[in-house]
Design an enzyme around this catalytic site. Structure first.
Site, PDB file in Angstrom:
ATOM      1  N   LYS A   1       2.852  -2.851 -14.347  1.00  0.00           N
ATOM      2  CA  LYS A   1       3.270  -2.161 -13.123  1.00  0.00           C
ATOM      3  C   LYS A   1       3.267  -0.639 -13.278  1.00  0.00           C
ATOM      4  O   LYS A   1       4.040   0.055 -12.620  1.00  0.00           O
ATOM      5  CB  LYS A   1       4.674  -2.624 -12.669  1.00  0.00           C
ATOM      6  CG  LYS A   1       4.891  -4.122 -12.654  1.00  0.00           C
ATOM      7  CD  LYS A   1       4.154  -4.790 -11.519  1.00  0.00           C
ATOM      8  CE  LYS A   1       4.158  -6.301 -11.631  1.00  0.00           C
ATOM      9  NZ  LYS A   1       5.349  -6.967 -11.203  1.00  0.00           N
ATOM     10  N   GLU A  34      -1.403   2.029   8.292  1.00  0.00           N
ATOM     11  CA  GLU A  34      -2.035   3.339   8.220  1.00  0.00           C
ATOM     12  C   GLU A  34      -3.218   3.356   9.187  1.00  0.00           C
ATOM     13  O   GLU A  34      -4.284   2.796   8.902  1.00  0.00           O
ATOM     14  CB  GLU A  34      -2.504   3.566   6.770  1.00  0.00           C
ATOM     15  CG  GLU A  34      -3.313   4.795   6.506  1.00  0.00           C
ATOM     16  CD  GLU A  34      -2.477   6.035   6.353  1.00  0.00           C
ATOM     17  OE1 GLU A  34      -1.274   6.000   6.708  1.00  0.00           O
ATOM     18  OE2 GLU A  34      -3.018   7.045   5.913  1.00  0.00           O
ATOM     19  N   HIS A  93      -8.601  10.979  12.339  1.00  0.00           N
ATOM     20  CA  HIS A  93      -7.171  10.679  12.333  1.00  0.00           C
ATOM     21  C   HIS A  93      -6.524  11.068  13.654  1.00  0.00           C
ATOM     22  O   HIS A  93      -5.557  10.455  14.084  1.00  0.00           O
ATOM     23  CB  HIS A  93      -6.483  11.382  11.159  1.00  0.00           C
ATOM     24  CG  HIS A  93      -6.575  10.599   9.892  1.00  0.00           C
ATOM     25  ND1 HIS A  93      -7.714  10.549   9.136  1.00  0.00           N
ATOM     26  CD2 HIS A  93      -5.681   9.778   9.268  1.00  0.00           C
ATOM     27  CE1 HIS A  93      -7.517   9.762   8.091  1.00  0.00           C
ATOM     28  NE2 HIS A  93      -6.299   9.297   8.141  1.00  0.00           N
ATOM     29  N   ASP A 119       0.751  -9.307  -5.829  1.00  0.00           N
ATOM     30  CA  ASP A 119       1.943  -8.518  -6.120  1.00  0.00           C
ATOM     31  C   ASP A 119       1.628  -7.056  -5.819  1.00  0.00           C
ATOM     32  O   ASP A 119       0.803  -6.429  -6.471  1.00  0.00           O
ATOM     33  CB  ASP A 119       2.316  -8.693  -7.592  1.00  0.00           C
ATOM     34  CG  ASP A 119       3.589  -7.959  -7.940  1.00  0.00           C
ATOM     35  OD1 ASP A 119       4.056  -7.118  -7.150  1.00  0.00           O
ATOM     36  OD2 ASP A 119       4.130  -8.237  -9.024  1.00  0.00           O
TER      37      ASP A 119
END
Lengths: 390, 390, 390, 390
Positions: free
Chosen positions: A218, A88, A383, A292
């Site tokens: 999760k 990104e 950006h 993770d």
């Protein structure tokens, strides 16, 4: 319709170059895709045993460096340079700016205030009354249950069992400390052993399931925010009025005013995080350090809190109630990931809290930078200059 | 306290080997960490311009292959082999099992039912009445606003503007379709142009902020689940009673019974996802294919729904209301990531919906496998044999 | 075990004194309870037909008067005295204090910014794709559907149908305006007619249920907060620094500082209302005016928003996104309830928005008083002097 | 603008007929409203001291009788006739039908599984680390703190203090049992005393506020659902397949199938209650028995859980995690309200759990009836025949 081919696997050594090569050939034959880049991995496949099955190669994620980030934490002390893996554009530059602001203001304080990793078995009883009484029995037998759980692990400690009665069931959360590991597997194994002991020793031998969905592994959840999952970490600093003007081109009064607007918006949205964007920094640090990655779901929850001080400085704190991370196990030992932990001085024993503090401060840095960009209308232009869509 | 050193950067070409080398030396000098593995990247650093700043090297994430996954989707049709990048042992094997179950049952149907990417400006008016009237004005001027927004992009289309009045403000969500890109930057630029047009043309020239926190970008939220963010995708299949017995060692009746227990748990927890674990598969597919990993925060939200059919088969559907992904822009063009998209036949124009359908089916596969493991008490033993904690 | 006796009912006239008397005798015979007070009702039982079955008498709830409350609303303008029915000591005095503060500061502005009462049928299709296409069909046939719905009511207007696809179903919210009635029954009948038309006219004659649980009738929900249910109403005023000091013994700076603390707490709690206590005033006004008391569940949701102004005054707004109330139908025509509506000038046609504005301002008044009491440590002492637990 | 008149009050005896009369005259003079019905109250105004200020008269709410309801609870045993005060036509008839179904199936089991009423002070420390250490200090001094709290009450017992660190603060929930009272005032007084003790005795004399908004008093919240507020009560029964057919005209299979649809809808909505409608019965019972009506906001939260049994019967349970009620204090002693408690055998000491069990079973009865009406399309027709909108 014909059955599609199964993926080739070797029974003898599935991490051998031959087994991997056959799998790559299979992919190219079936899909036409070339795997040149994936195959140009530079790590020994055998090192990935325990991290991956049906190994095909590696994904190379660009790594950038942000900082310096000065921390006066309980465990993280000094100036840090933070490796962030992401695709990104703008992200590293933006976090880096926030880190320099923190540093310019004298650094951030960071504190791990709670440790609690869970597995959440549910026990099915005959009715609600028996479920309540079963809960009392659990309390009475806690020492035995703990012994059964801890027999499976050198590190994990069962601290307490939360009880949530619903219908004829007792939903629980078995809460552990897990040392330097995130600990989901460790606690799974320990909770399983505890449940087996319970089922054998309780007079009714109640049926149970290892997950009653209250972990909530999760998954973001209210219960994780409220009760903590993994580590509850807080990063605080005081943004000096003068630094805000010089480095962020904004007044702290404007920042505080906008906070009210953003908080009303977050409340109305039912947002998991009430600041600008925790997930960006967490995801990038997690990829870099072998965490993770799915744990971003839980870890990004949080509460942003600010107060304008009488002298015009601005107290700013981020509280992450469900940060799941570790410096041992999982992907932390893989070559590139380990190097990132070493950059932070976080590889090896006794480093998990230090690492958690760095994560929280990184989130704080990202919020400083993005919030300022929104306020100064620089978000789009930055950006444009740094991102892909030019 | 001394000021810490800034990270070395080259003004002329920060992606040159020399600039990168100086940064690596700096890291080693300051932290003592070796960067041999990080430095053994095999991609051209210049390719990462627009994806990363302060490039240091790459993180190599192990890639495994799951499948075959048979899909009868609107866009994804045929048998797929799904690349998953993760450091979580057991994950690939588990998803692969779920995919084979789907395939054995004839495949999954997948459908993208809505597209809606947002930026969420907030406008501050004098009072609530003026904010309401400002909202009416927005509706009246929608064509002009759309023109202003769409002038900034060849792809993005402004479909509608949601309005949420709070206090003296009008919070909005500018909703776009974004072609094959995830579209956060595209919509940021377009919404900014629209807001500037609005501010100039509305008689009161109202103050606005580009984000009123209702996007809710990189954050799970109730509003995203309800209103959709990115793509709303549904994967469905019918688990045959006989296949469940043979491949999962469980009865569909037991599965359905457990669904009730898990759903009560999810409701009680305030969980973002009511199934077993969406984030694992999403995170692994996202890393493999160059998605923005922070979007796991939003994308993992979802609703699991099941019904036991009269013949004992089990209808199983996963609805992902806020899946953020694309096949263009971001990290999708990086070498290893692009290869993974090619494995799926999803690289290039017109592939975003196909890719989204594969993600949803992957989530479904993961839930099949993990739920079965919980029910058959295999969860712990499989982590013992495949995972790290042996 | 014997079957217990059924409650006596008269087939000819269950609201006759004789039928009521037999029921009272039955109660006393079966339970030993005297009903002297319940029986001393002074309203004609026949007036309650349509409001109650198995009439036994009336509950007498104490009624107090709060005010004066000055409003500069769109519909509510002038000085109001607000009747509140409650058994909670201190409540009337506290709200009255808040109202006087508002009045002293020049009054509150109140605005109804949206009307939307729902029924939420769910349609079951063969799969997600067909459900999506069914949604398109609904959009195309909207005029016909509206005609079918509106044929059942002189007042209700179907404004739009929200669509939420999950699995193989299309969950909807049929959104109506309902004139001066709260409108749950009116919209239930109209939605039922619309659904019957849809089922007959759609080629697949899809199965449907009148409620897919997205209304969410008599339940707080995120969807109601986000999408509005009933009326969305905003009350605003500016608390003068001087008035706060004199009447509330607090500084606006302290109030604003505490707001940050309370908002972080509300966010962390997942609270339906981010201010002090909306439900007290709403419940008391609802009982007084014959509203459906169960609607407190939905109506108490809300967002509190504040900003400290440069001159030290404090802008304070309450936004109630799901206020369910009416001035026609339900209990509004019962003798004592009607009198309360008349006290407010809200009985009869065209008064519902005026009434809604008074409710919102009442909530604002209550928050002023309770927040001040918490800040000045008067909460306990005032309950000591006015409440029951002395 | 002129200042509006203050409401007349008597300093000597504000509950005297004269003071009340002057207030009534004032209302009529200022608003033109007649108060004949309100003034026809038949209870001694002096009895309402402690329940109301600025007494004006009473609101008469129609009271109906539902039942019989057979309970095999821990505390509630036998056949009950349940008084419900409402203005919502159909409500009593519907609940009564559900109660008869329960009774026909042999009755419901009811259990209070937890007691926990809170006040939630927040303590402000210098930073997060000191806040954590302050939390440790609280644990160490728990016996002293409890003594300080319990010195203010004969009934309330401080069971534990929950701690939630955010930023530099420690948010807490002081959890009490409160005997037969709902206990908000009792716990407010006790928590205040405890906080004063803490502030005096802790070396840093930390600033605190009596409410950090985590109570969450008079507000629905996730934390109340998870952690319990007031009483956590469960009502269960088994709906016999044959009774469902005869009394409800539906098959248990259809009921179970619809449960899946309603639960997905509830999850998607973020609904506080996952069944049909808890608030209706709770509100009506609360008005009848003198409960604080605002507590409907918290009390209506809940989890519905069902399982189809092998023999076709249907296990159905309602879990109410935050039921706030009492049989002592508040409005429970007022004449009409007390009679309703006596009808239930719940007036006086030691009756609060019995009453809570009746509330939970009433909610269950309402869900049975409404769910069946939705499934059999009787919902509209029953409102047509019994409700107001004919």
């Amino acid at each position: 319709m014909d059955k599609p081919d199964r993926i080739p696997r070797s029974r003898t050594d599935d991490y051998s170059r031959q087994a991997i090569g056959e799998r790559r050939d299979f992919v190219t034959r079936r899909t036409g895709a070339g795997l040149d880049s994936i195959s140009s991995d530079t790590i020994d496949p055998r090192l990935t045993r325990g991290n991956i099955e049906n190994f095909l190669g590696t994904i190379q994620v660009p790594l950038g460096l942000a900082g310096p980030l000065r921390l006066n934490g309980e465990h993280a002390q000094g100036d840090f340079y933070v490796p962030l893996a992401t695709t990104e554009g703008t992200l590293v530059a933006s976090y880096s700016r926030g880190m320099r602001v923190i540093t310019e203001c004298g650094g951030a304080r960071t504190t791990v205030v709670r440790h609690s990793m869970q597995r959440a078995p549910v026990f099915v009883l005959a009715d609600a009354l028996q479920a309540r009484e079963f809960g009392d029995w659990l309390n009475n037998k806690f020492d035995d249950i703990r012994a059964a759980a801890e027999a499976t692990t050198r590190v994990g400690k069962l601290t307490h069992i939360e009880q949530y009665p619903i219908a004829n069931m007792l939903y629980t959360r078995f809460c552990f400390t897990t040392g330097d590991a995130a600990g989901q597997n460790m606690t799974g194994k320990a909770a399983f052993a505890a449940c087996e002991w319970i089922q054998q020793n309780h007079p009714q031998h109640p049926e149970y399931f290892l997950s009653g969905a209250l972990d909530t592994d999760k998954k973001h959840s209210a219960i994780n925010t409220i009760q903590t999952r993994g580590k509850r970490v807080i990063a605080e600093f005081t943004l000096k009025r003068q630094v805000a003007r010089e480095m962020l081109r904004l007044d702290t009064e404007a920042l505080f005013r906008y906070r009210q607007i953003a908080m009303a918006g977050a409340q109305h949205s039912g947002a998991a995080y009430s600041g600008a964007h925790s997930a960006n920094g967490i995801a990038a640090l997690f990829i870099a350090t072998g965490q993770d990655e799915a744990n971003v779901a839980e870890s990004h929850a949080g509460i942003t809190y600010g107060q304008l001080l009488e002298n015009g400085d601005y107290y700013w704190a981020v509280t992450l109630p469900a940060l799941i991370c570790g410096t041992y196990g999982g992907g932390t030992g893989l070559p590139t990931q380990r190097e990132c932990l070493e950059i932070l001085g976080c590889y090896g024993a006794g480093k998990a809290d230090k690492f958690a503090e760095i994560v929280a401060a990184t989130v704080l840095a990202g919020d400083i930078s993005l919030t300022s960009a929104v306020l100064s209308s620089e978000w789009v232009s930055s950006h444009e200059s740094l991102g892909r869509n030019r």
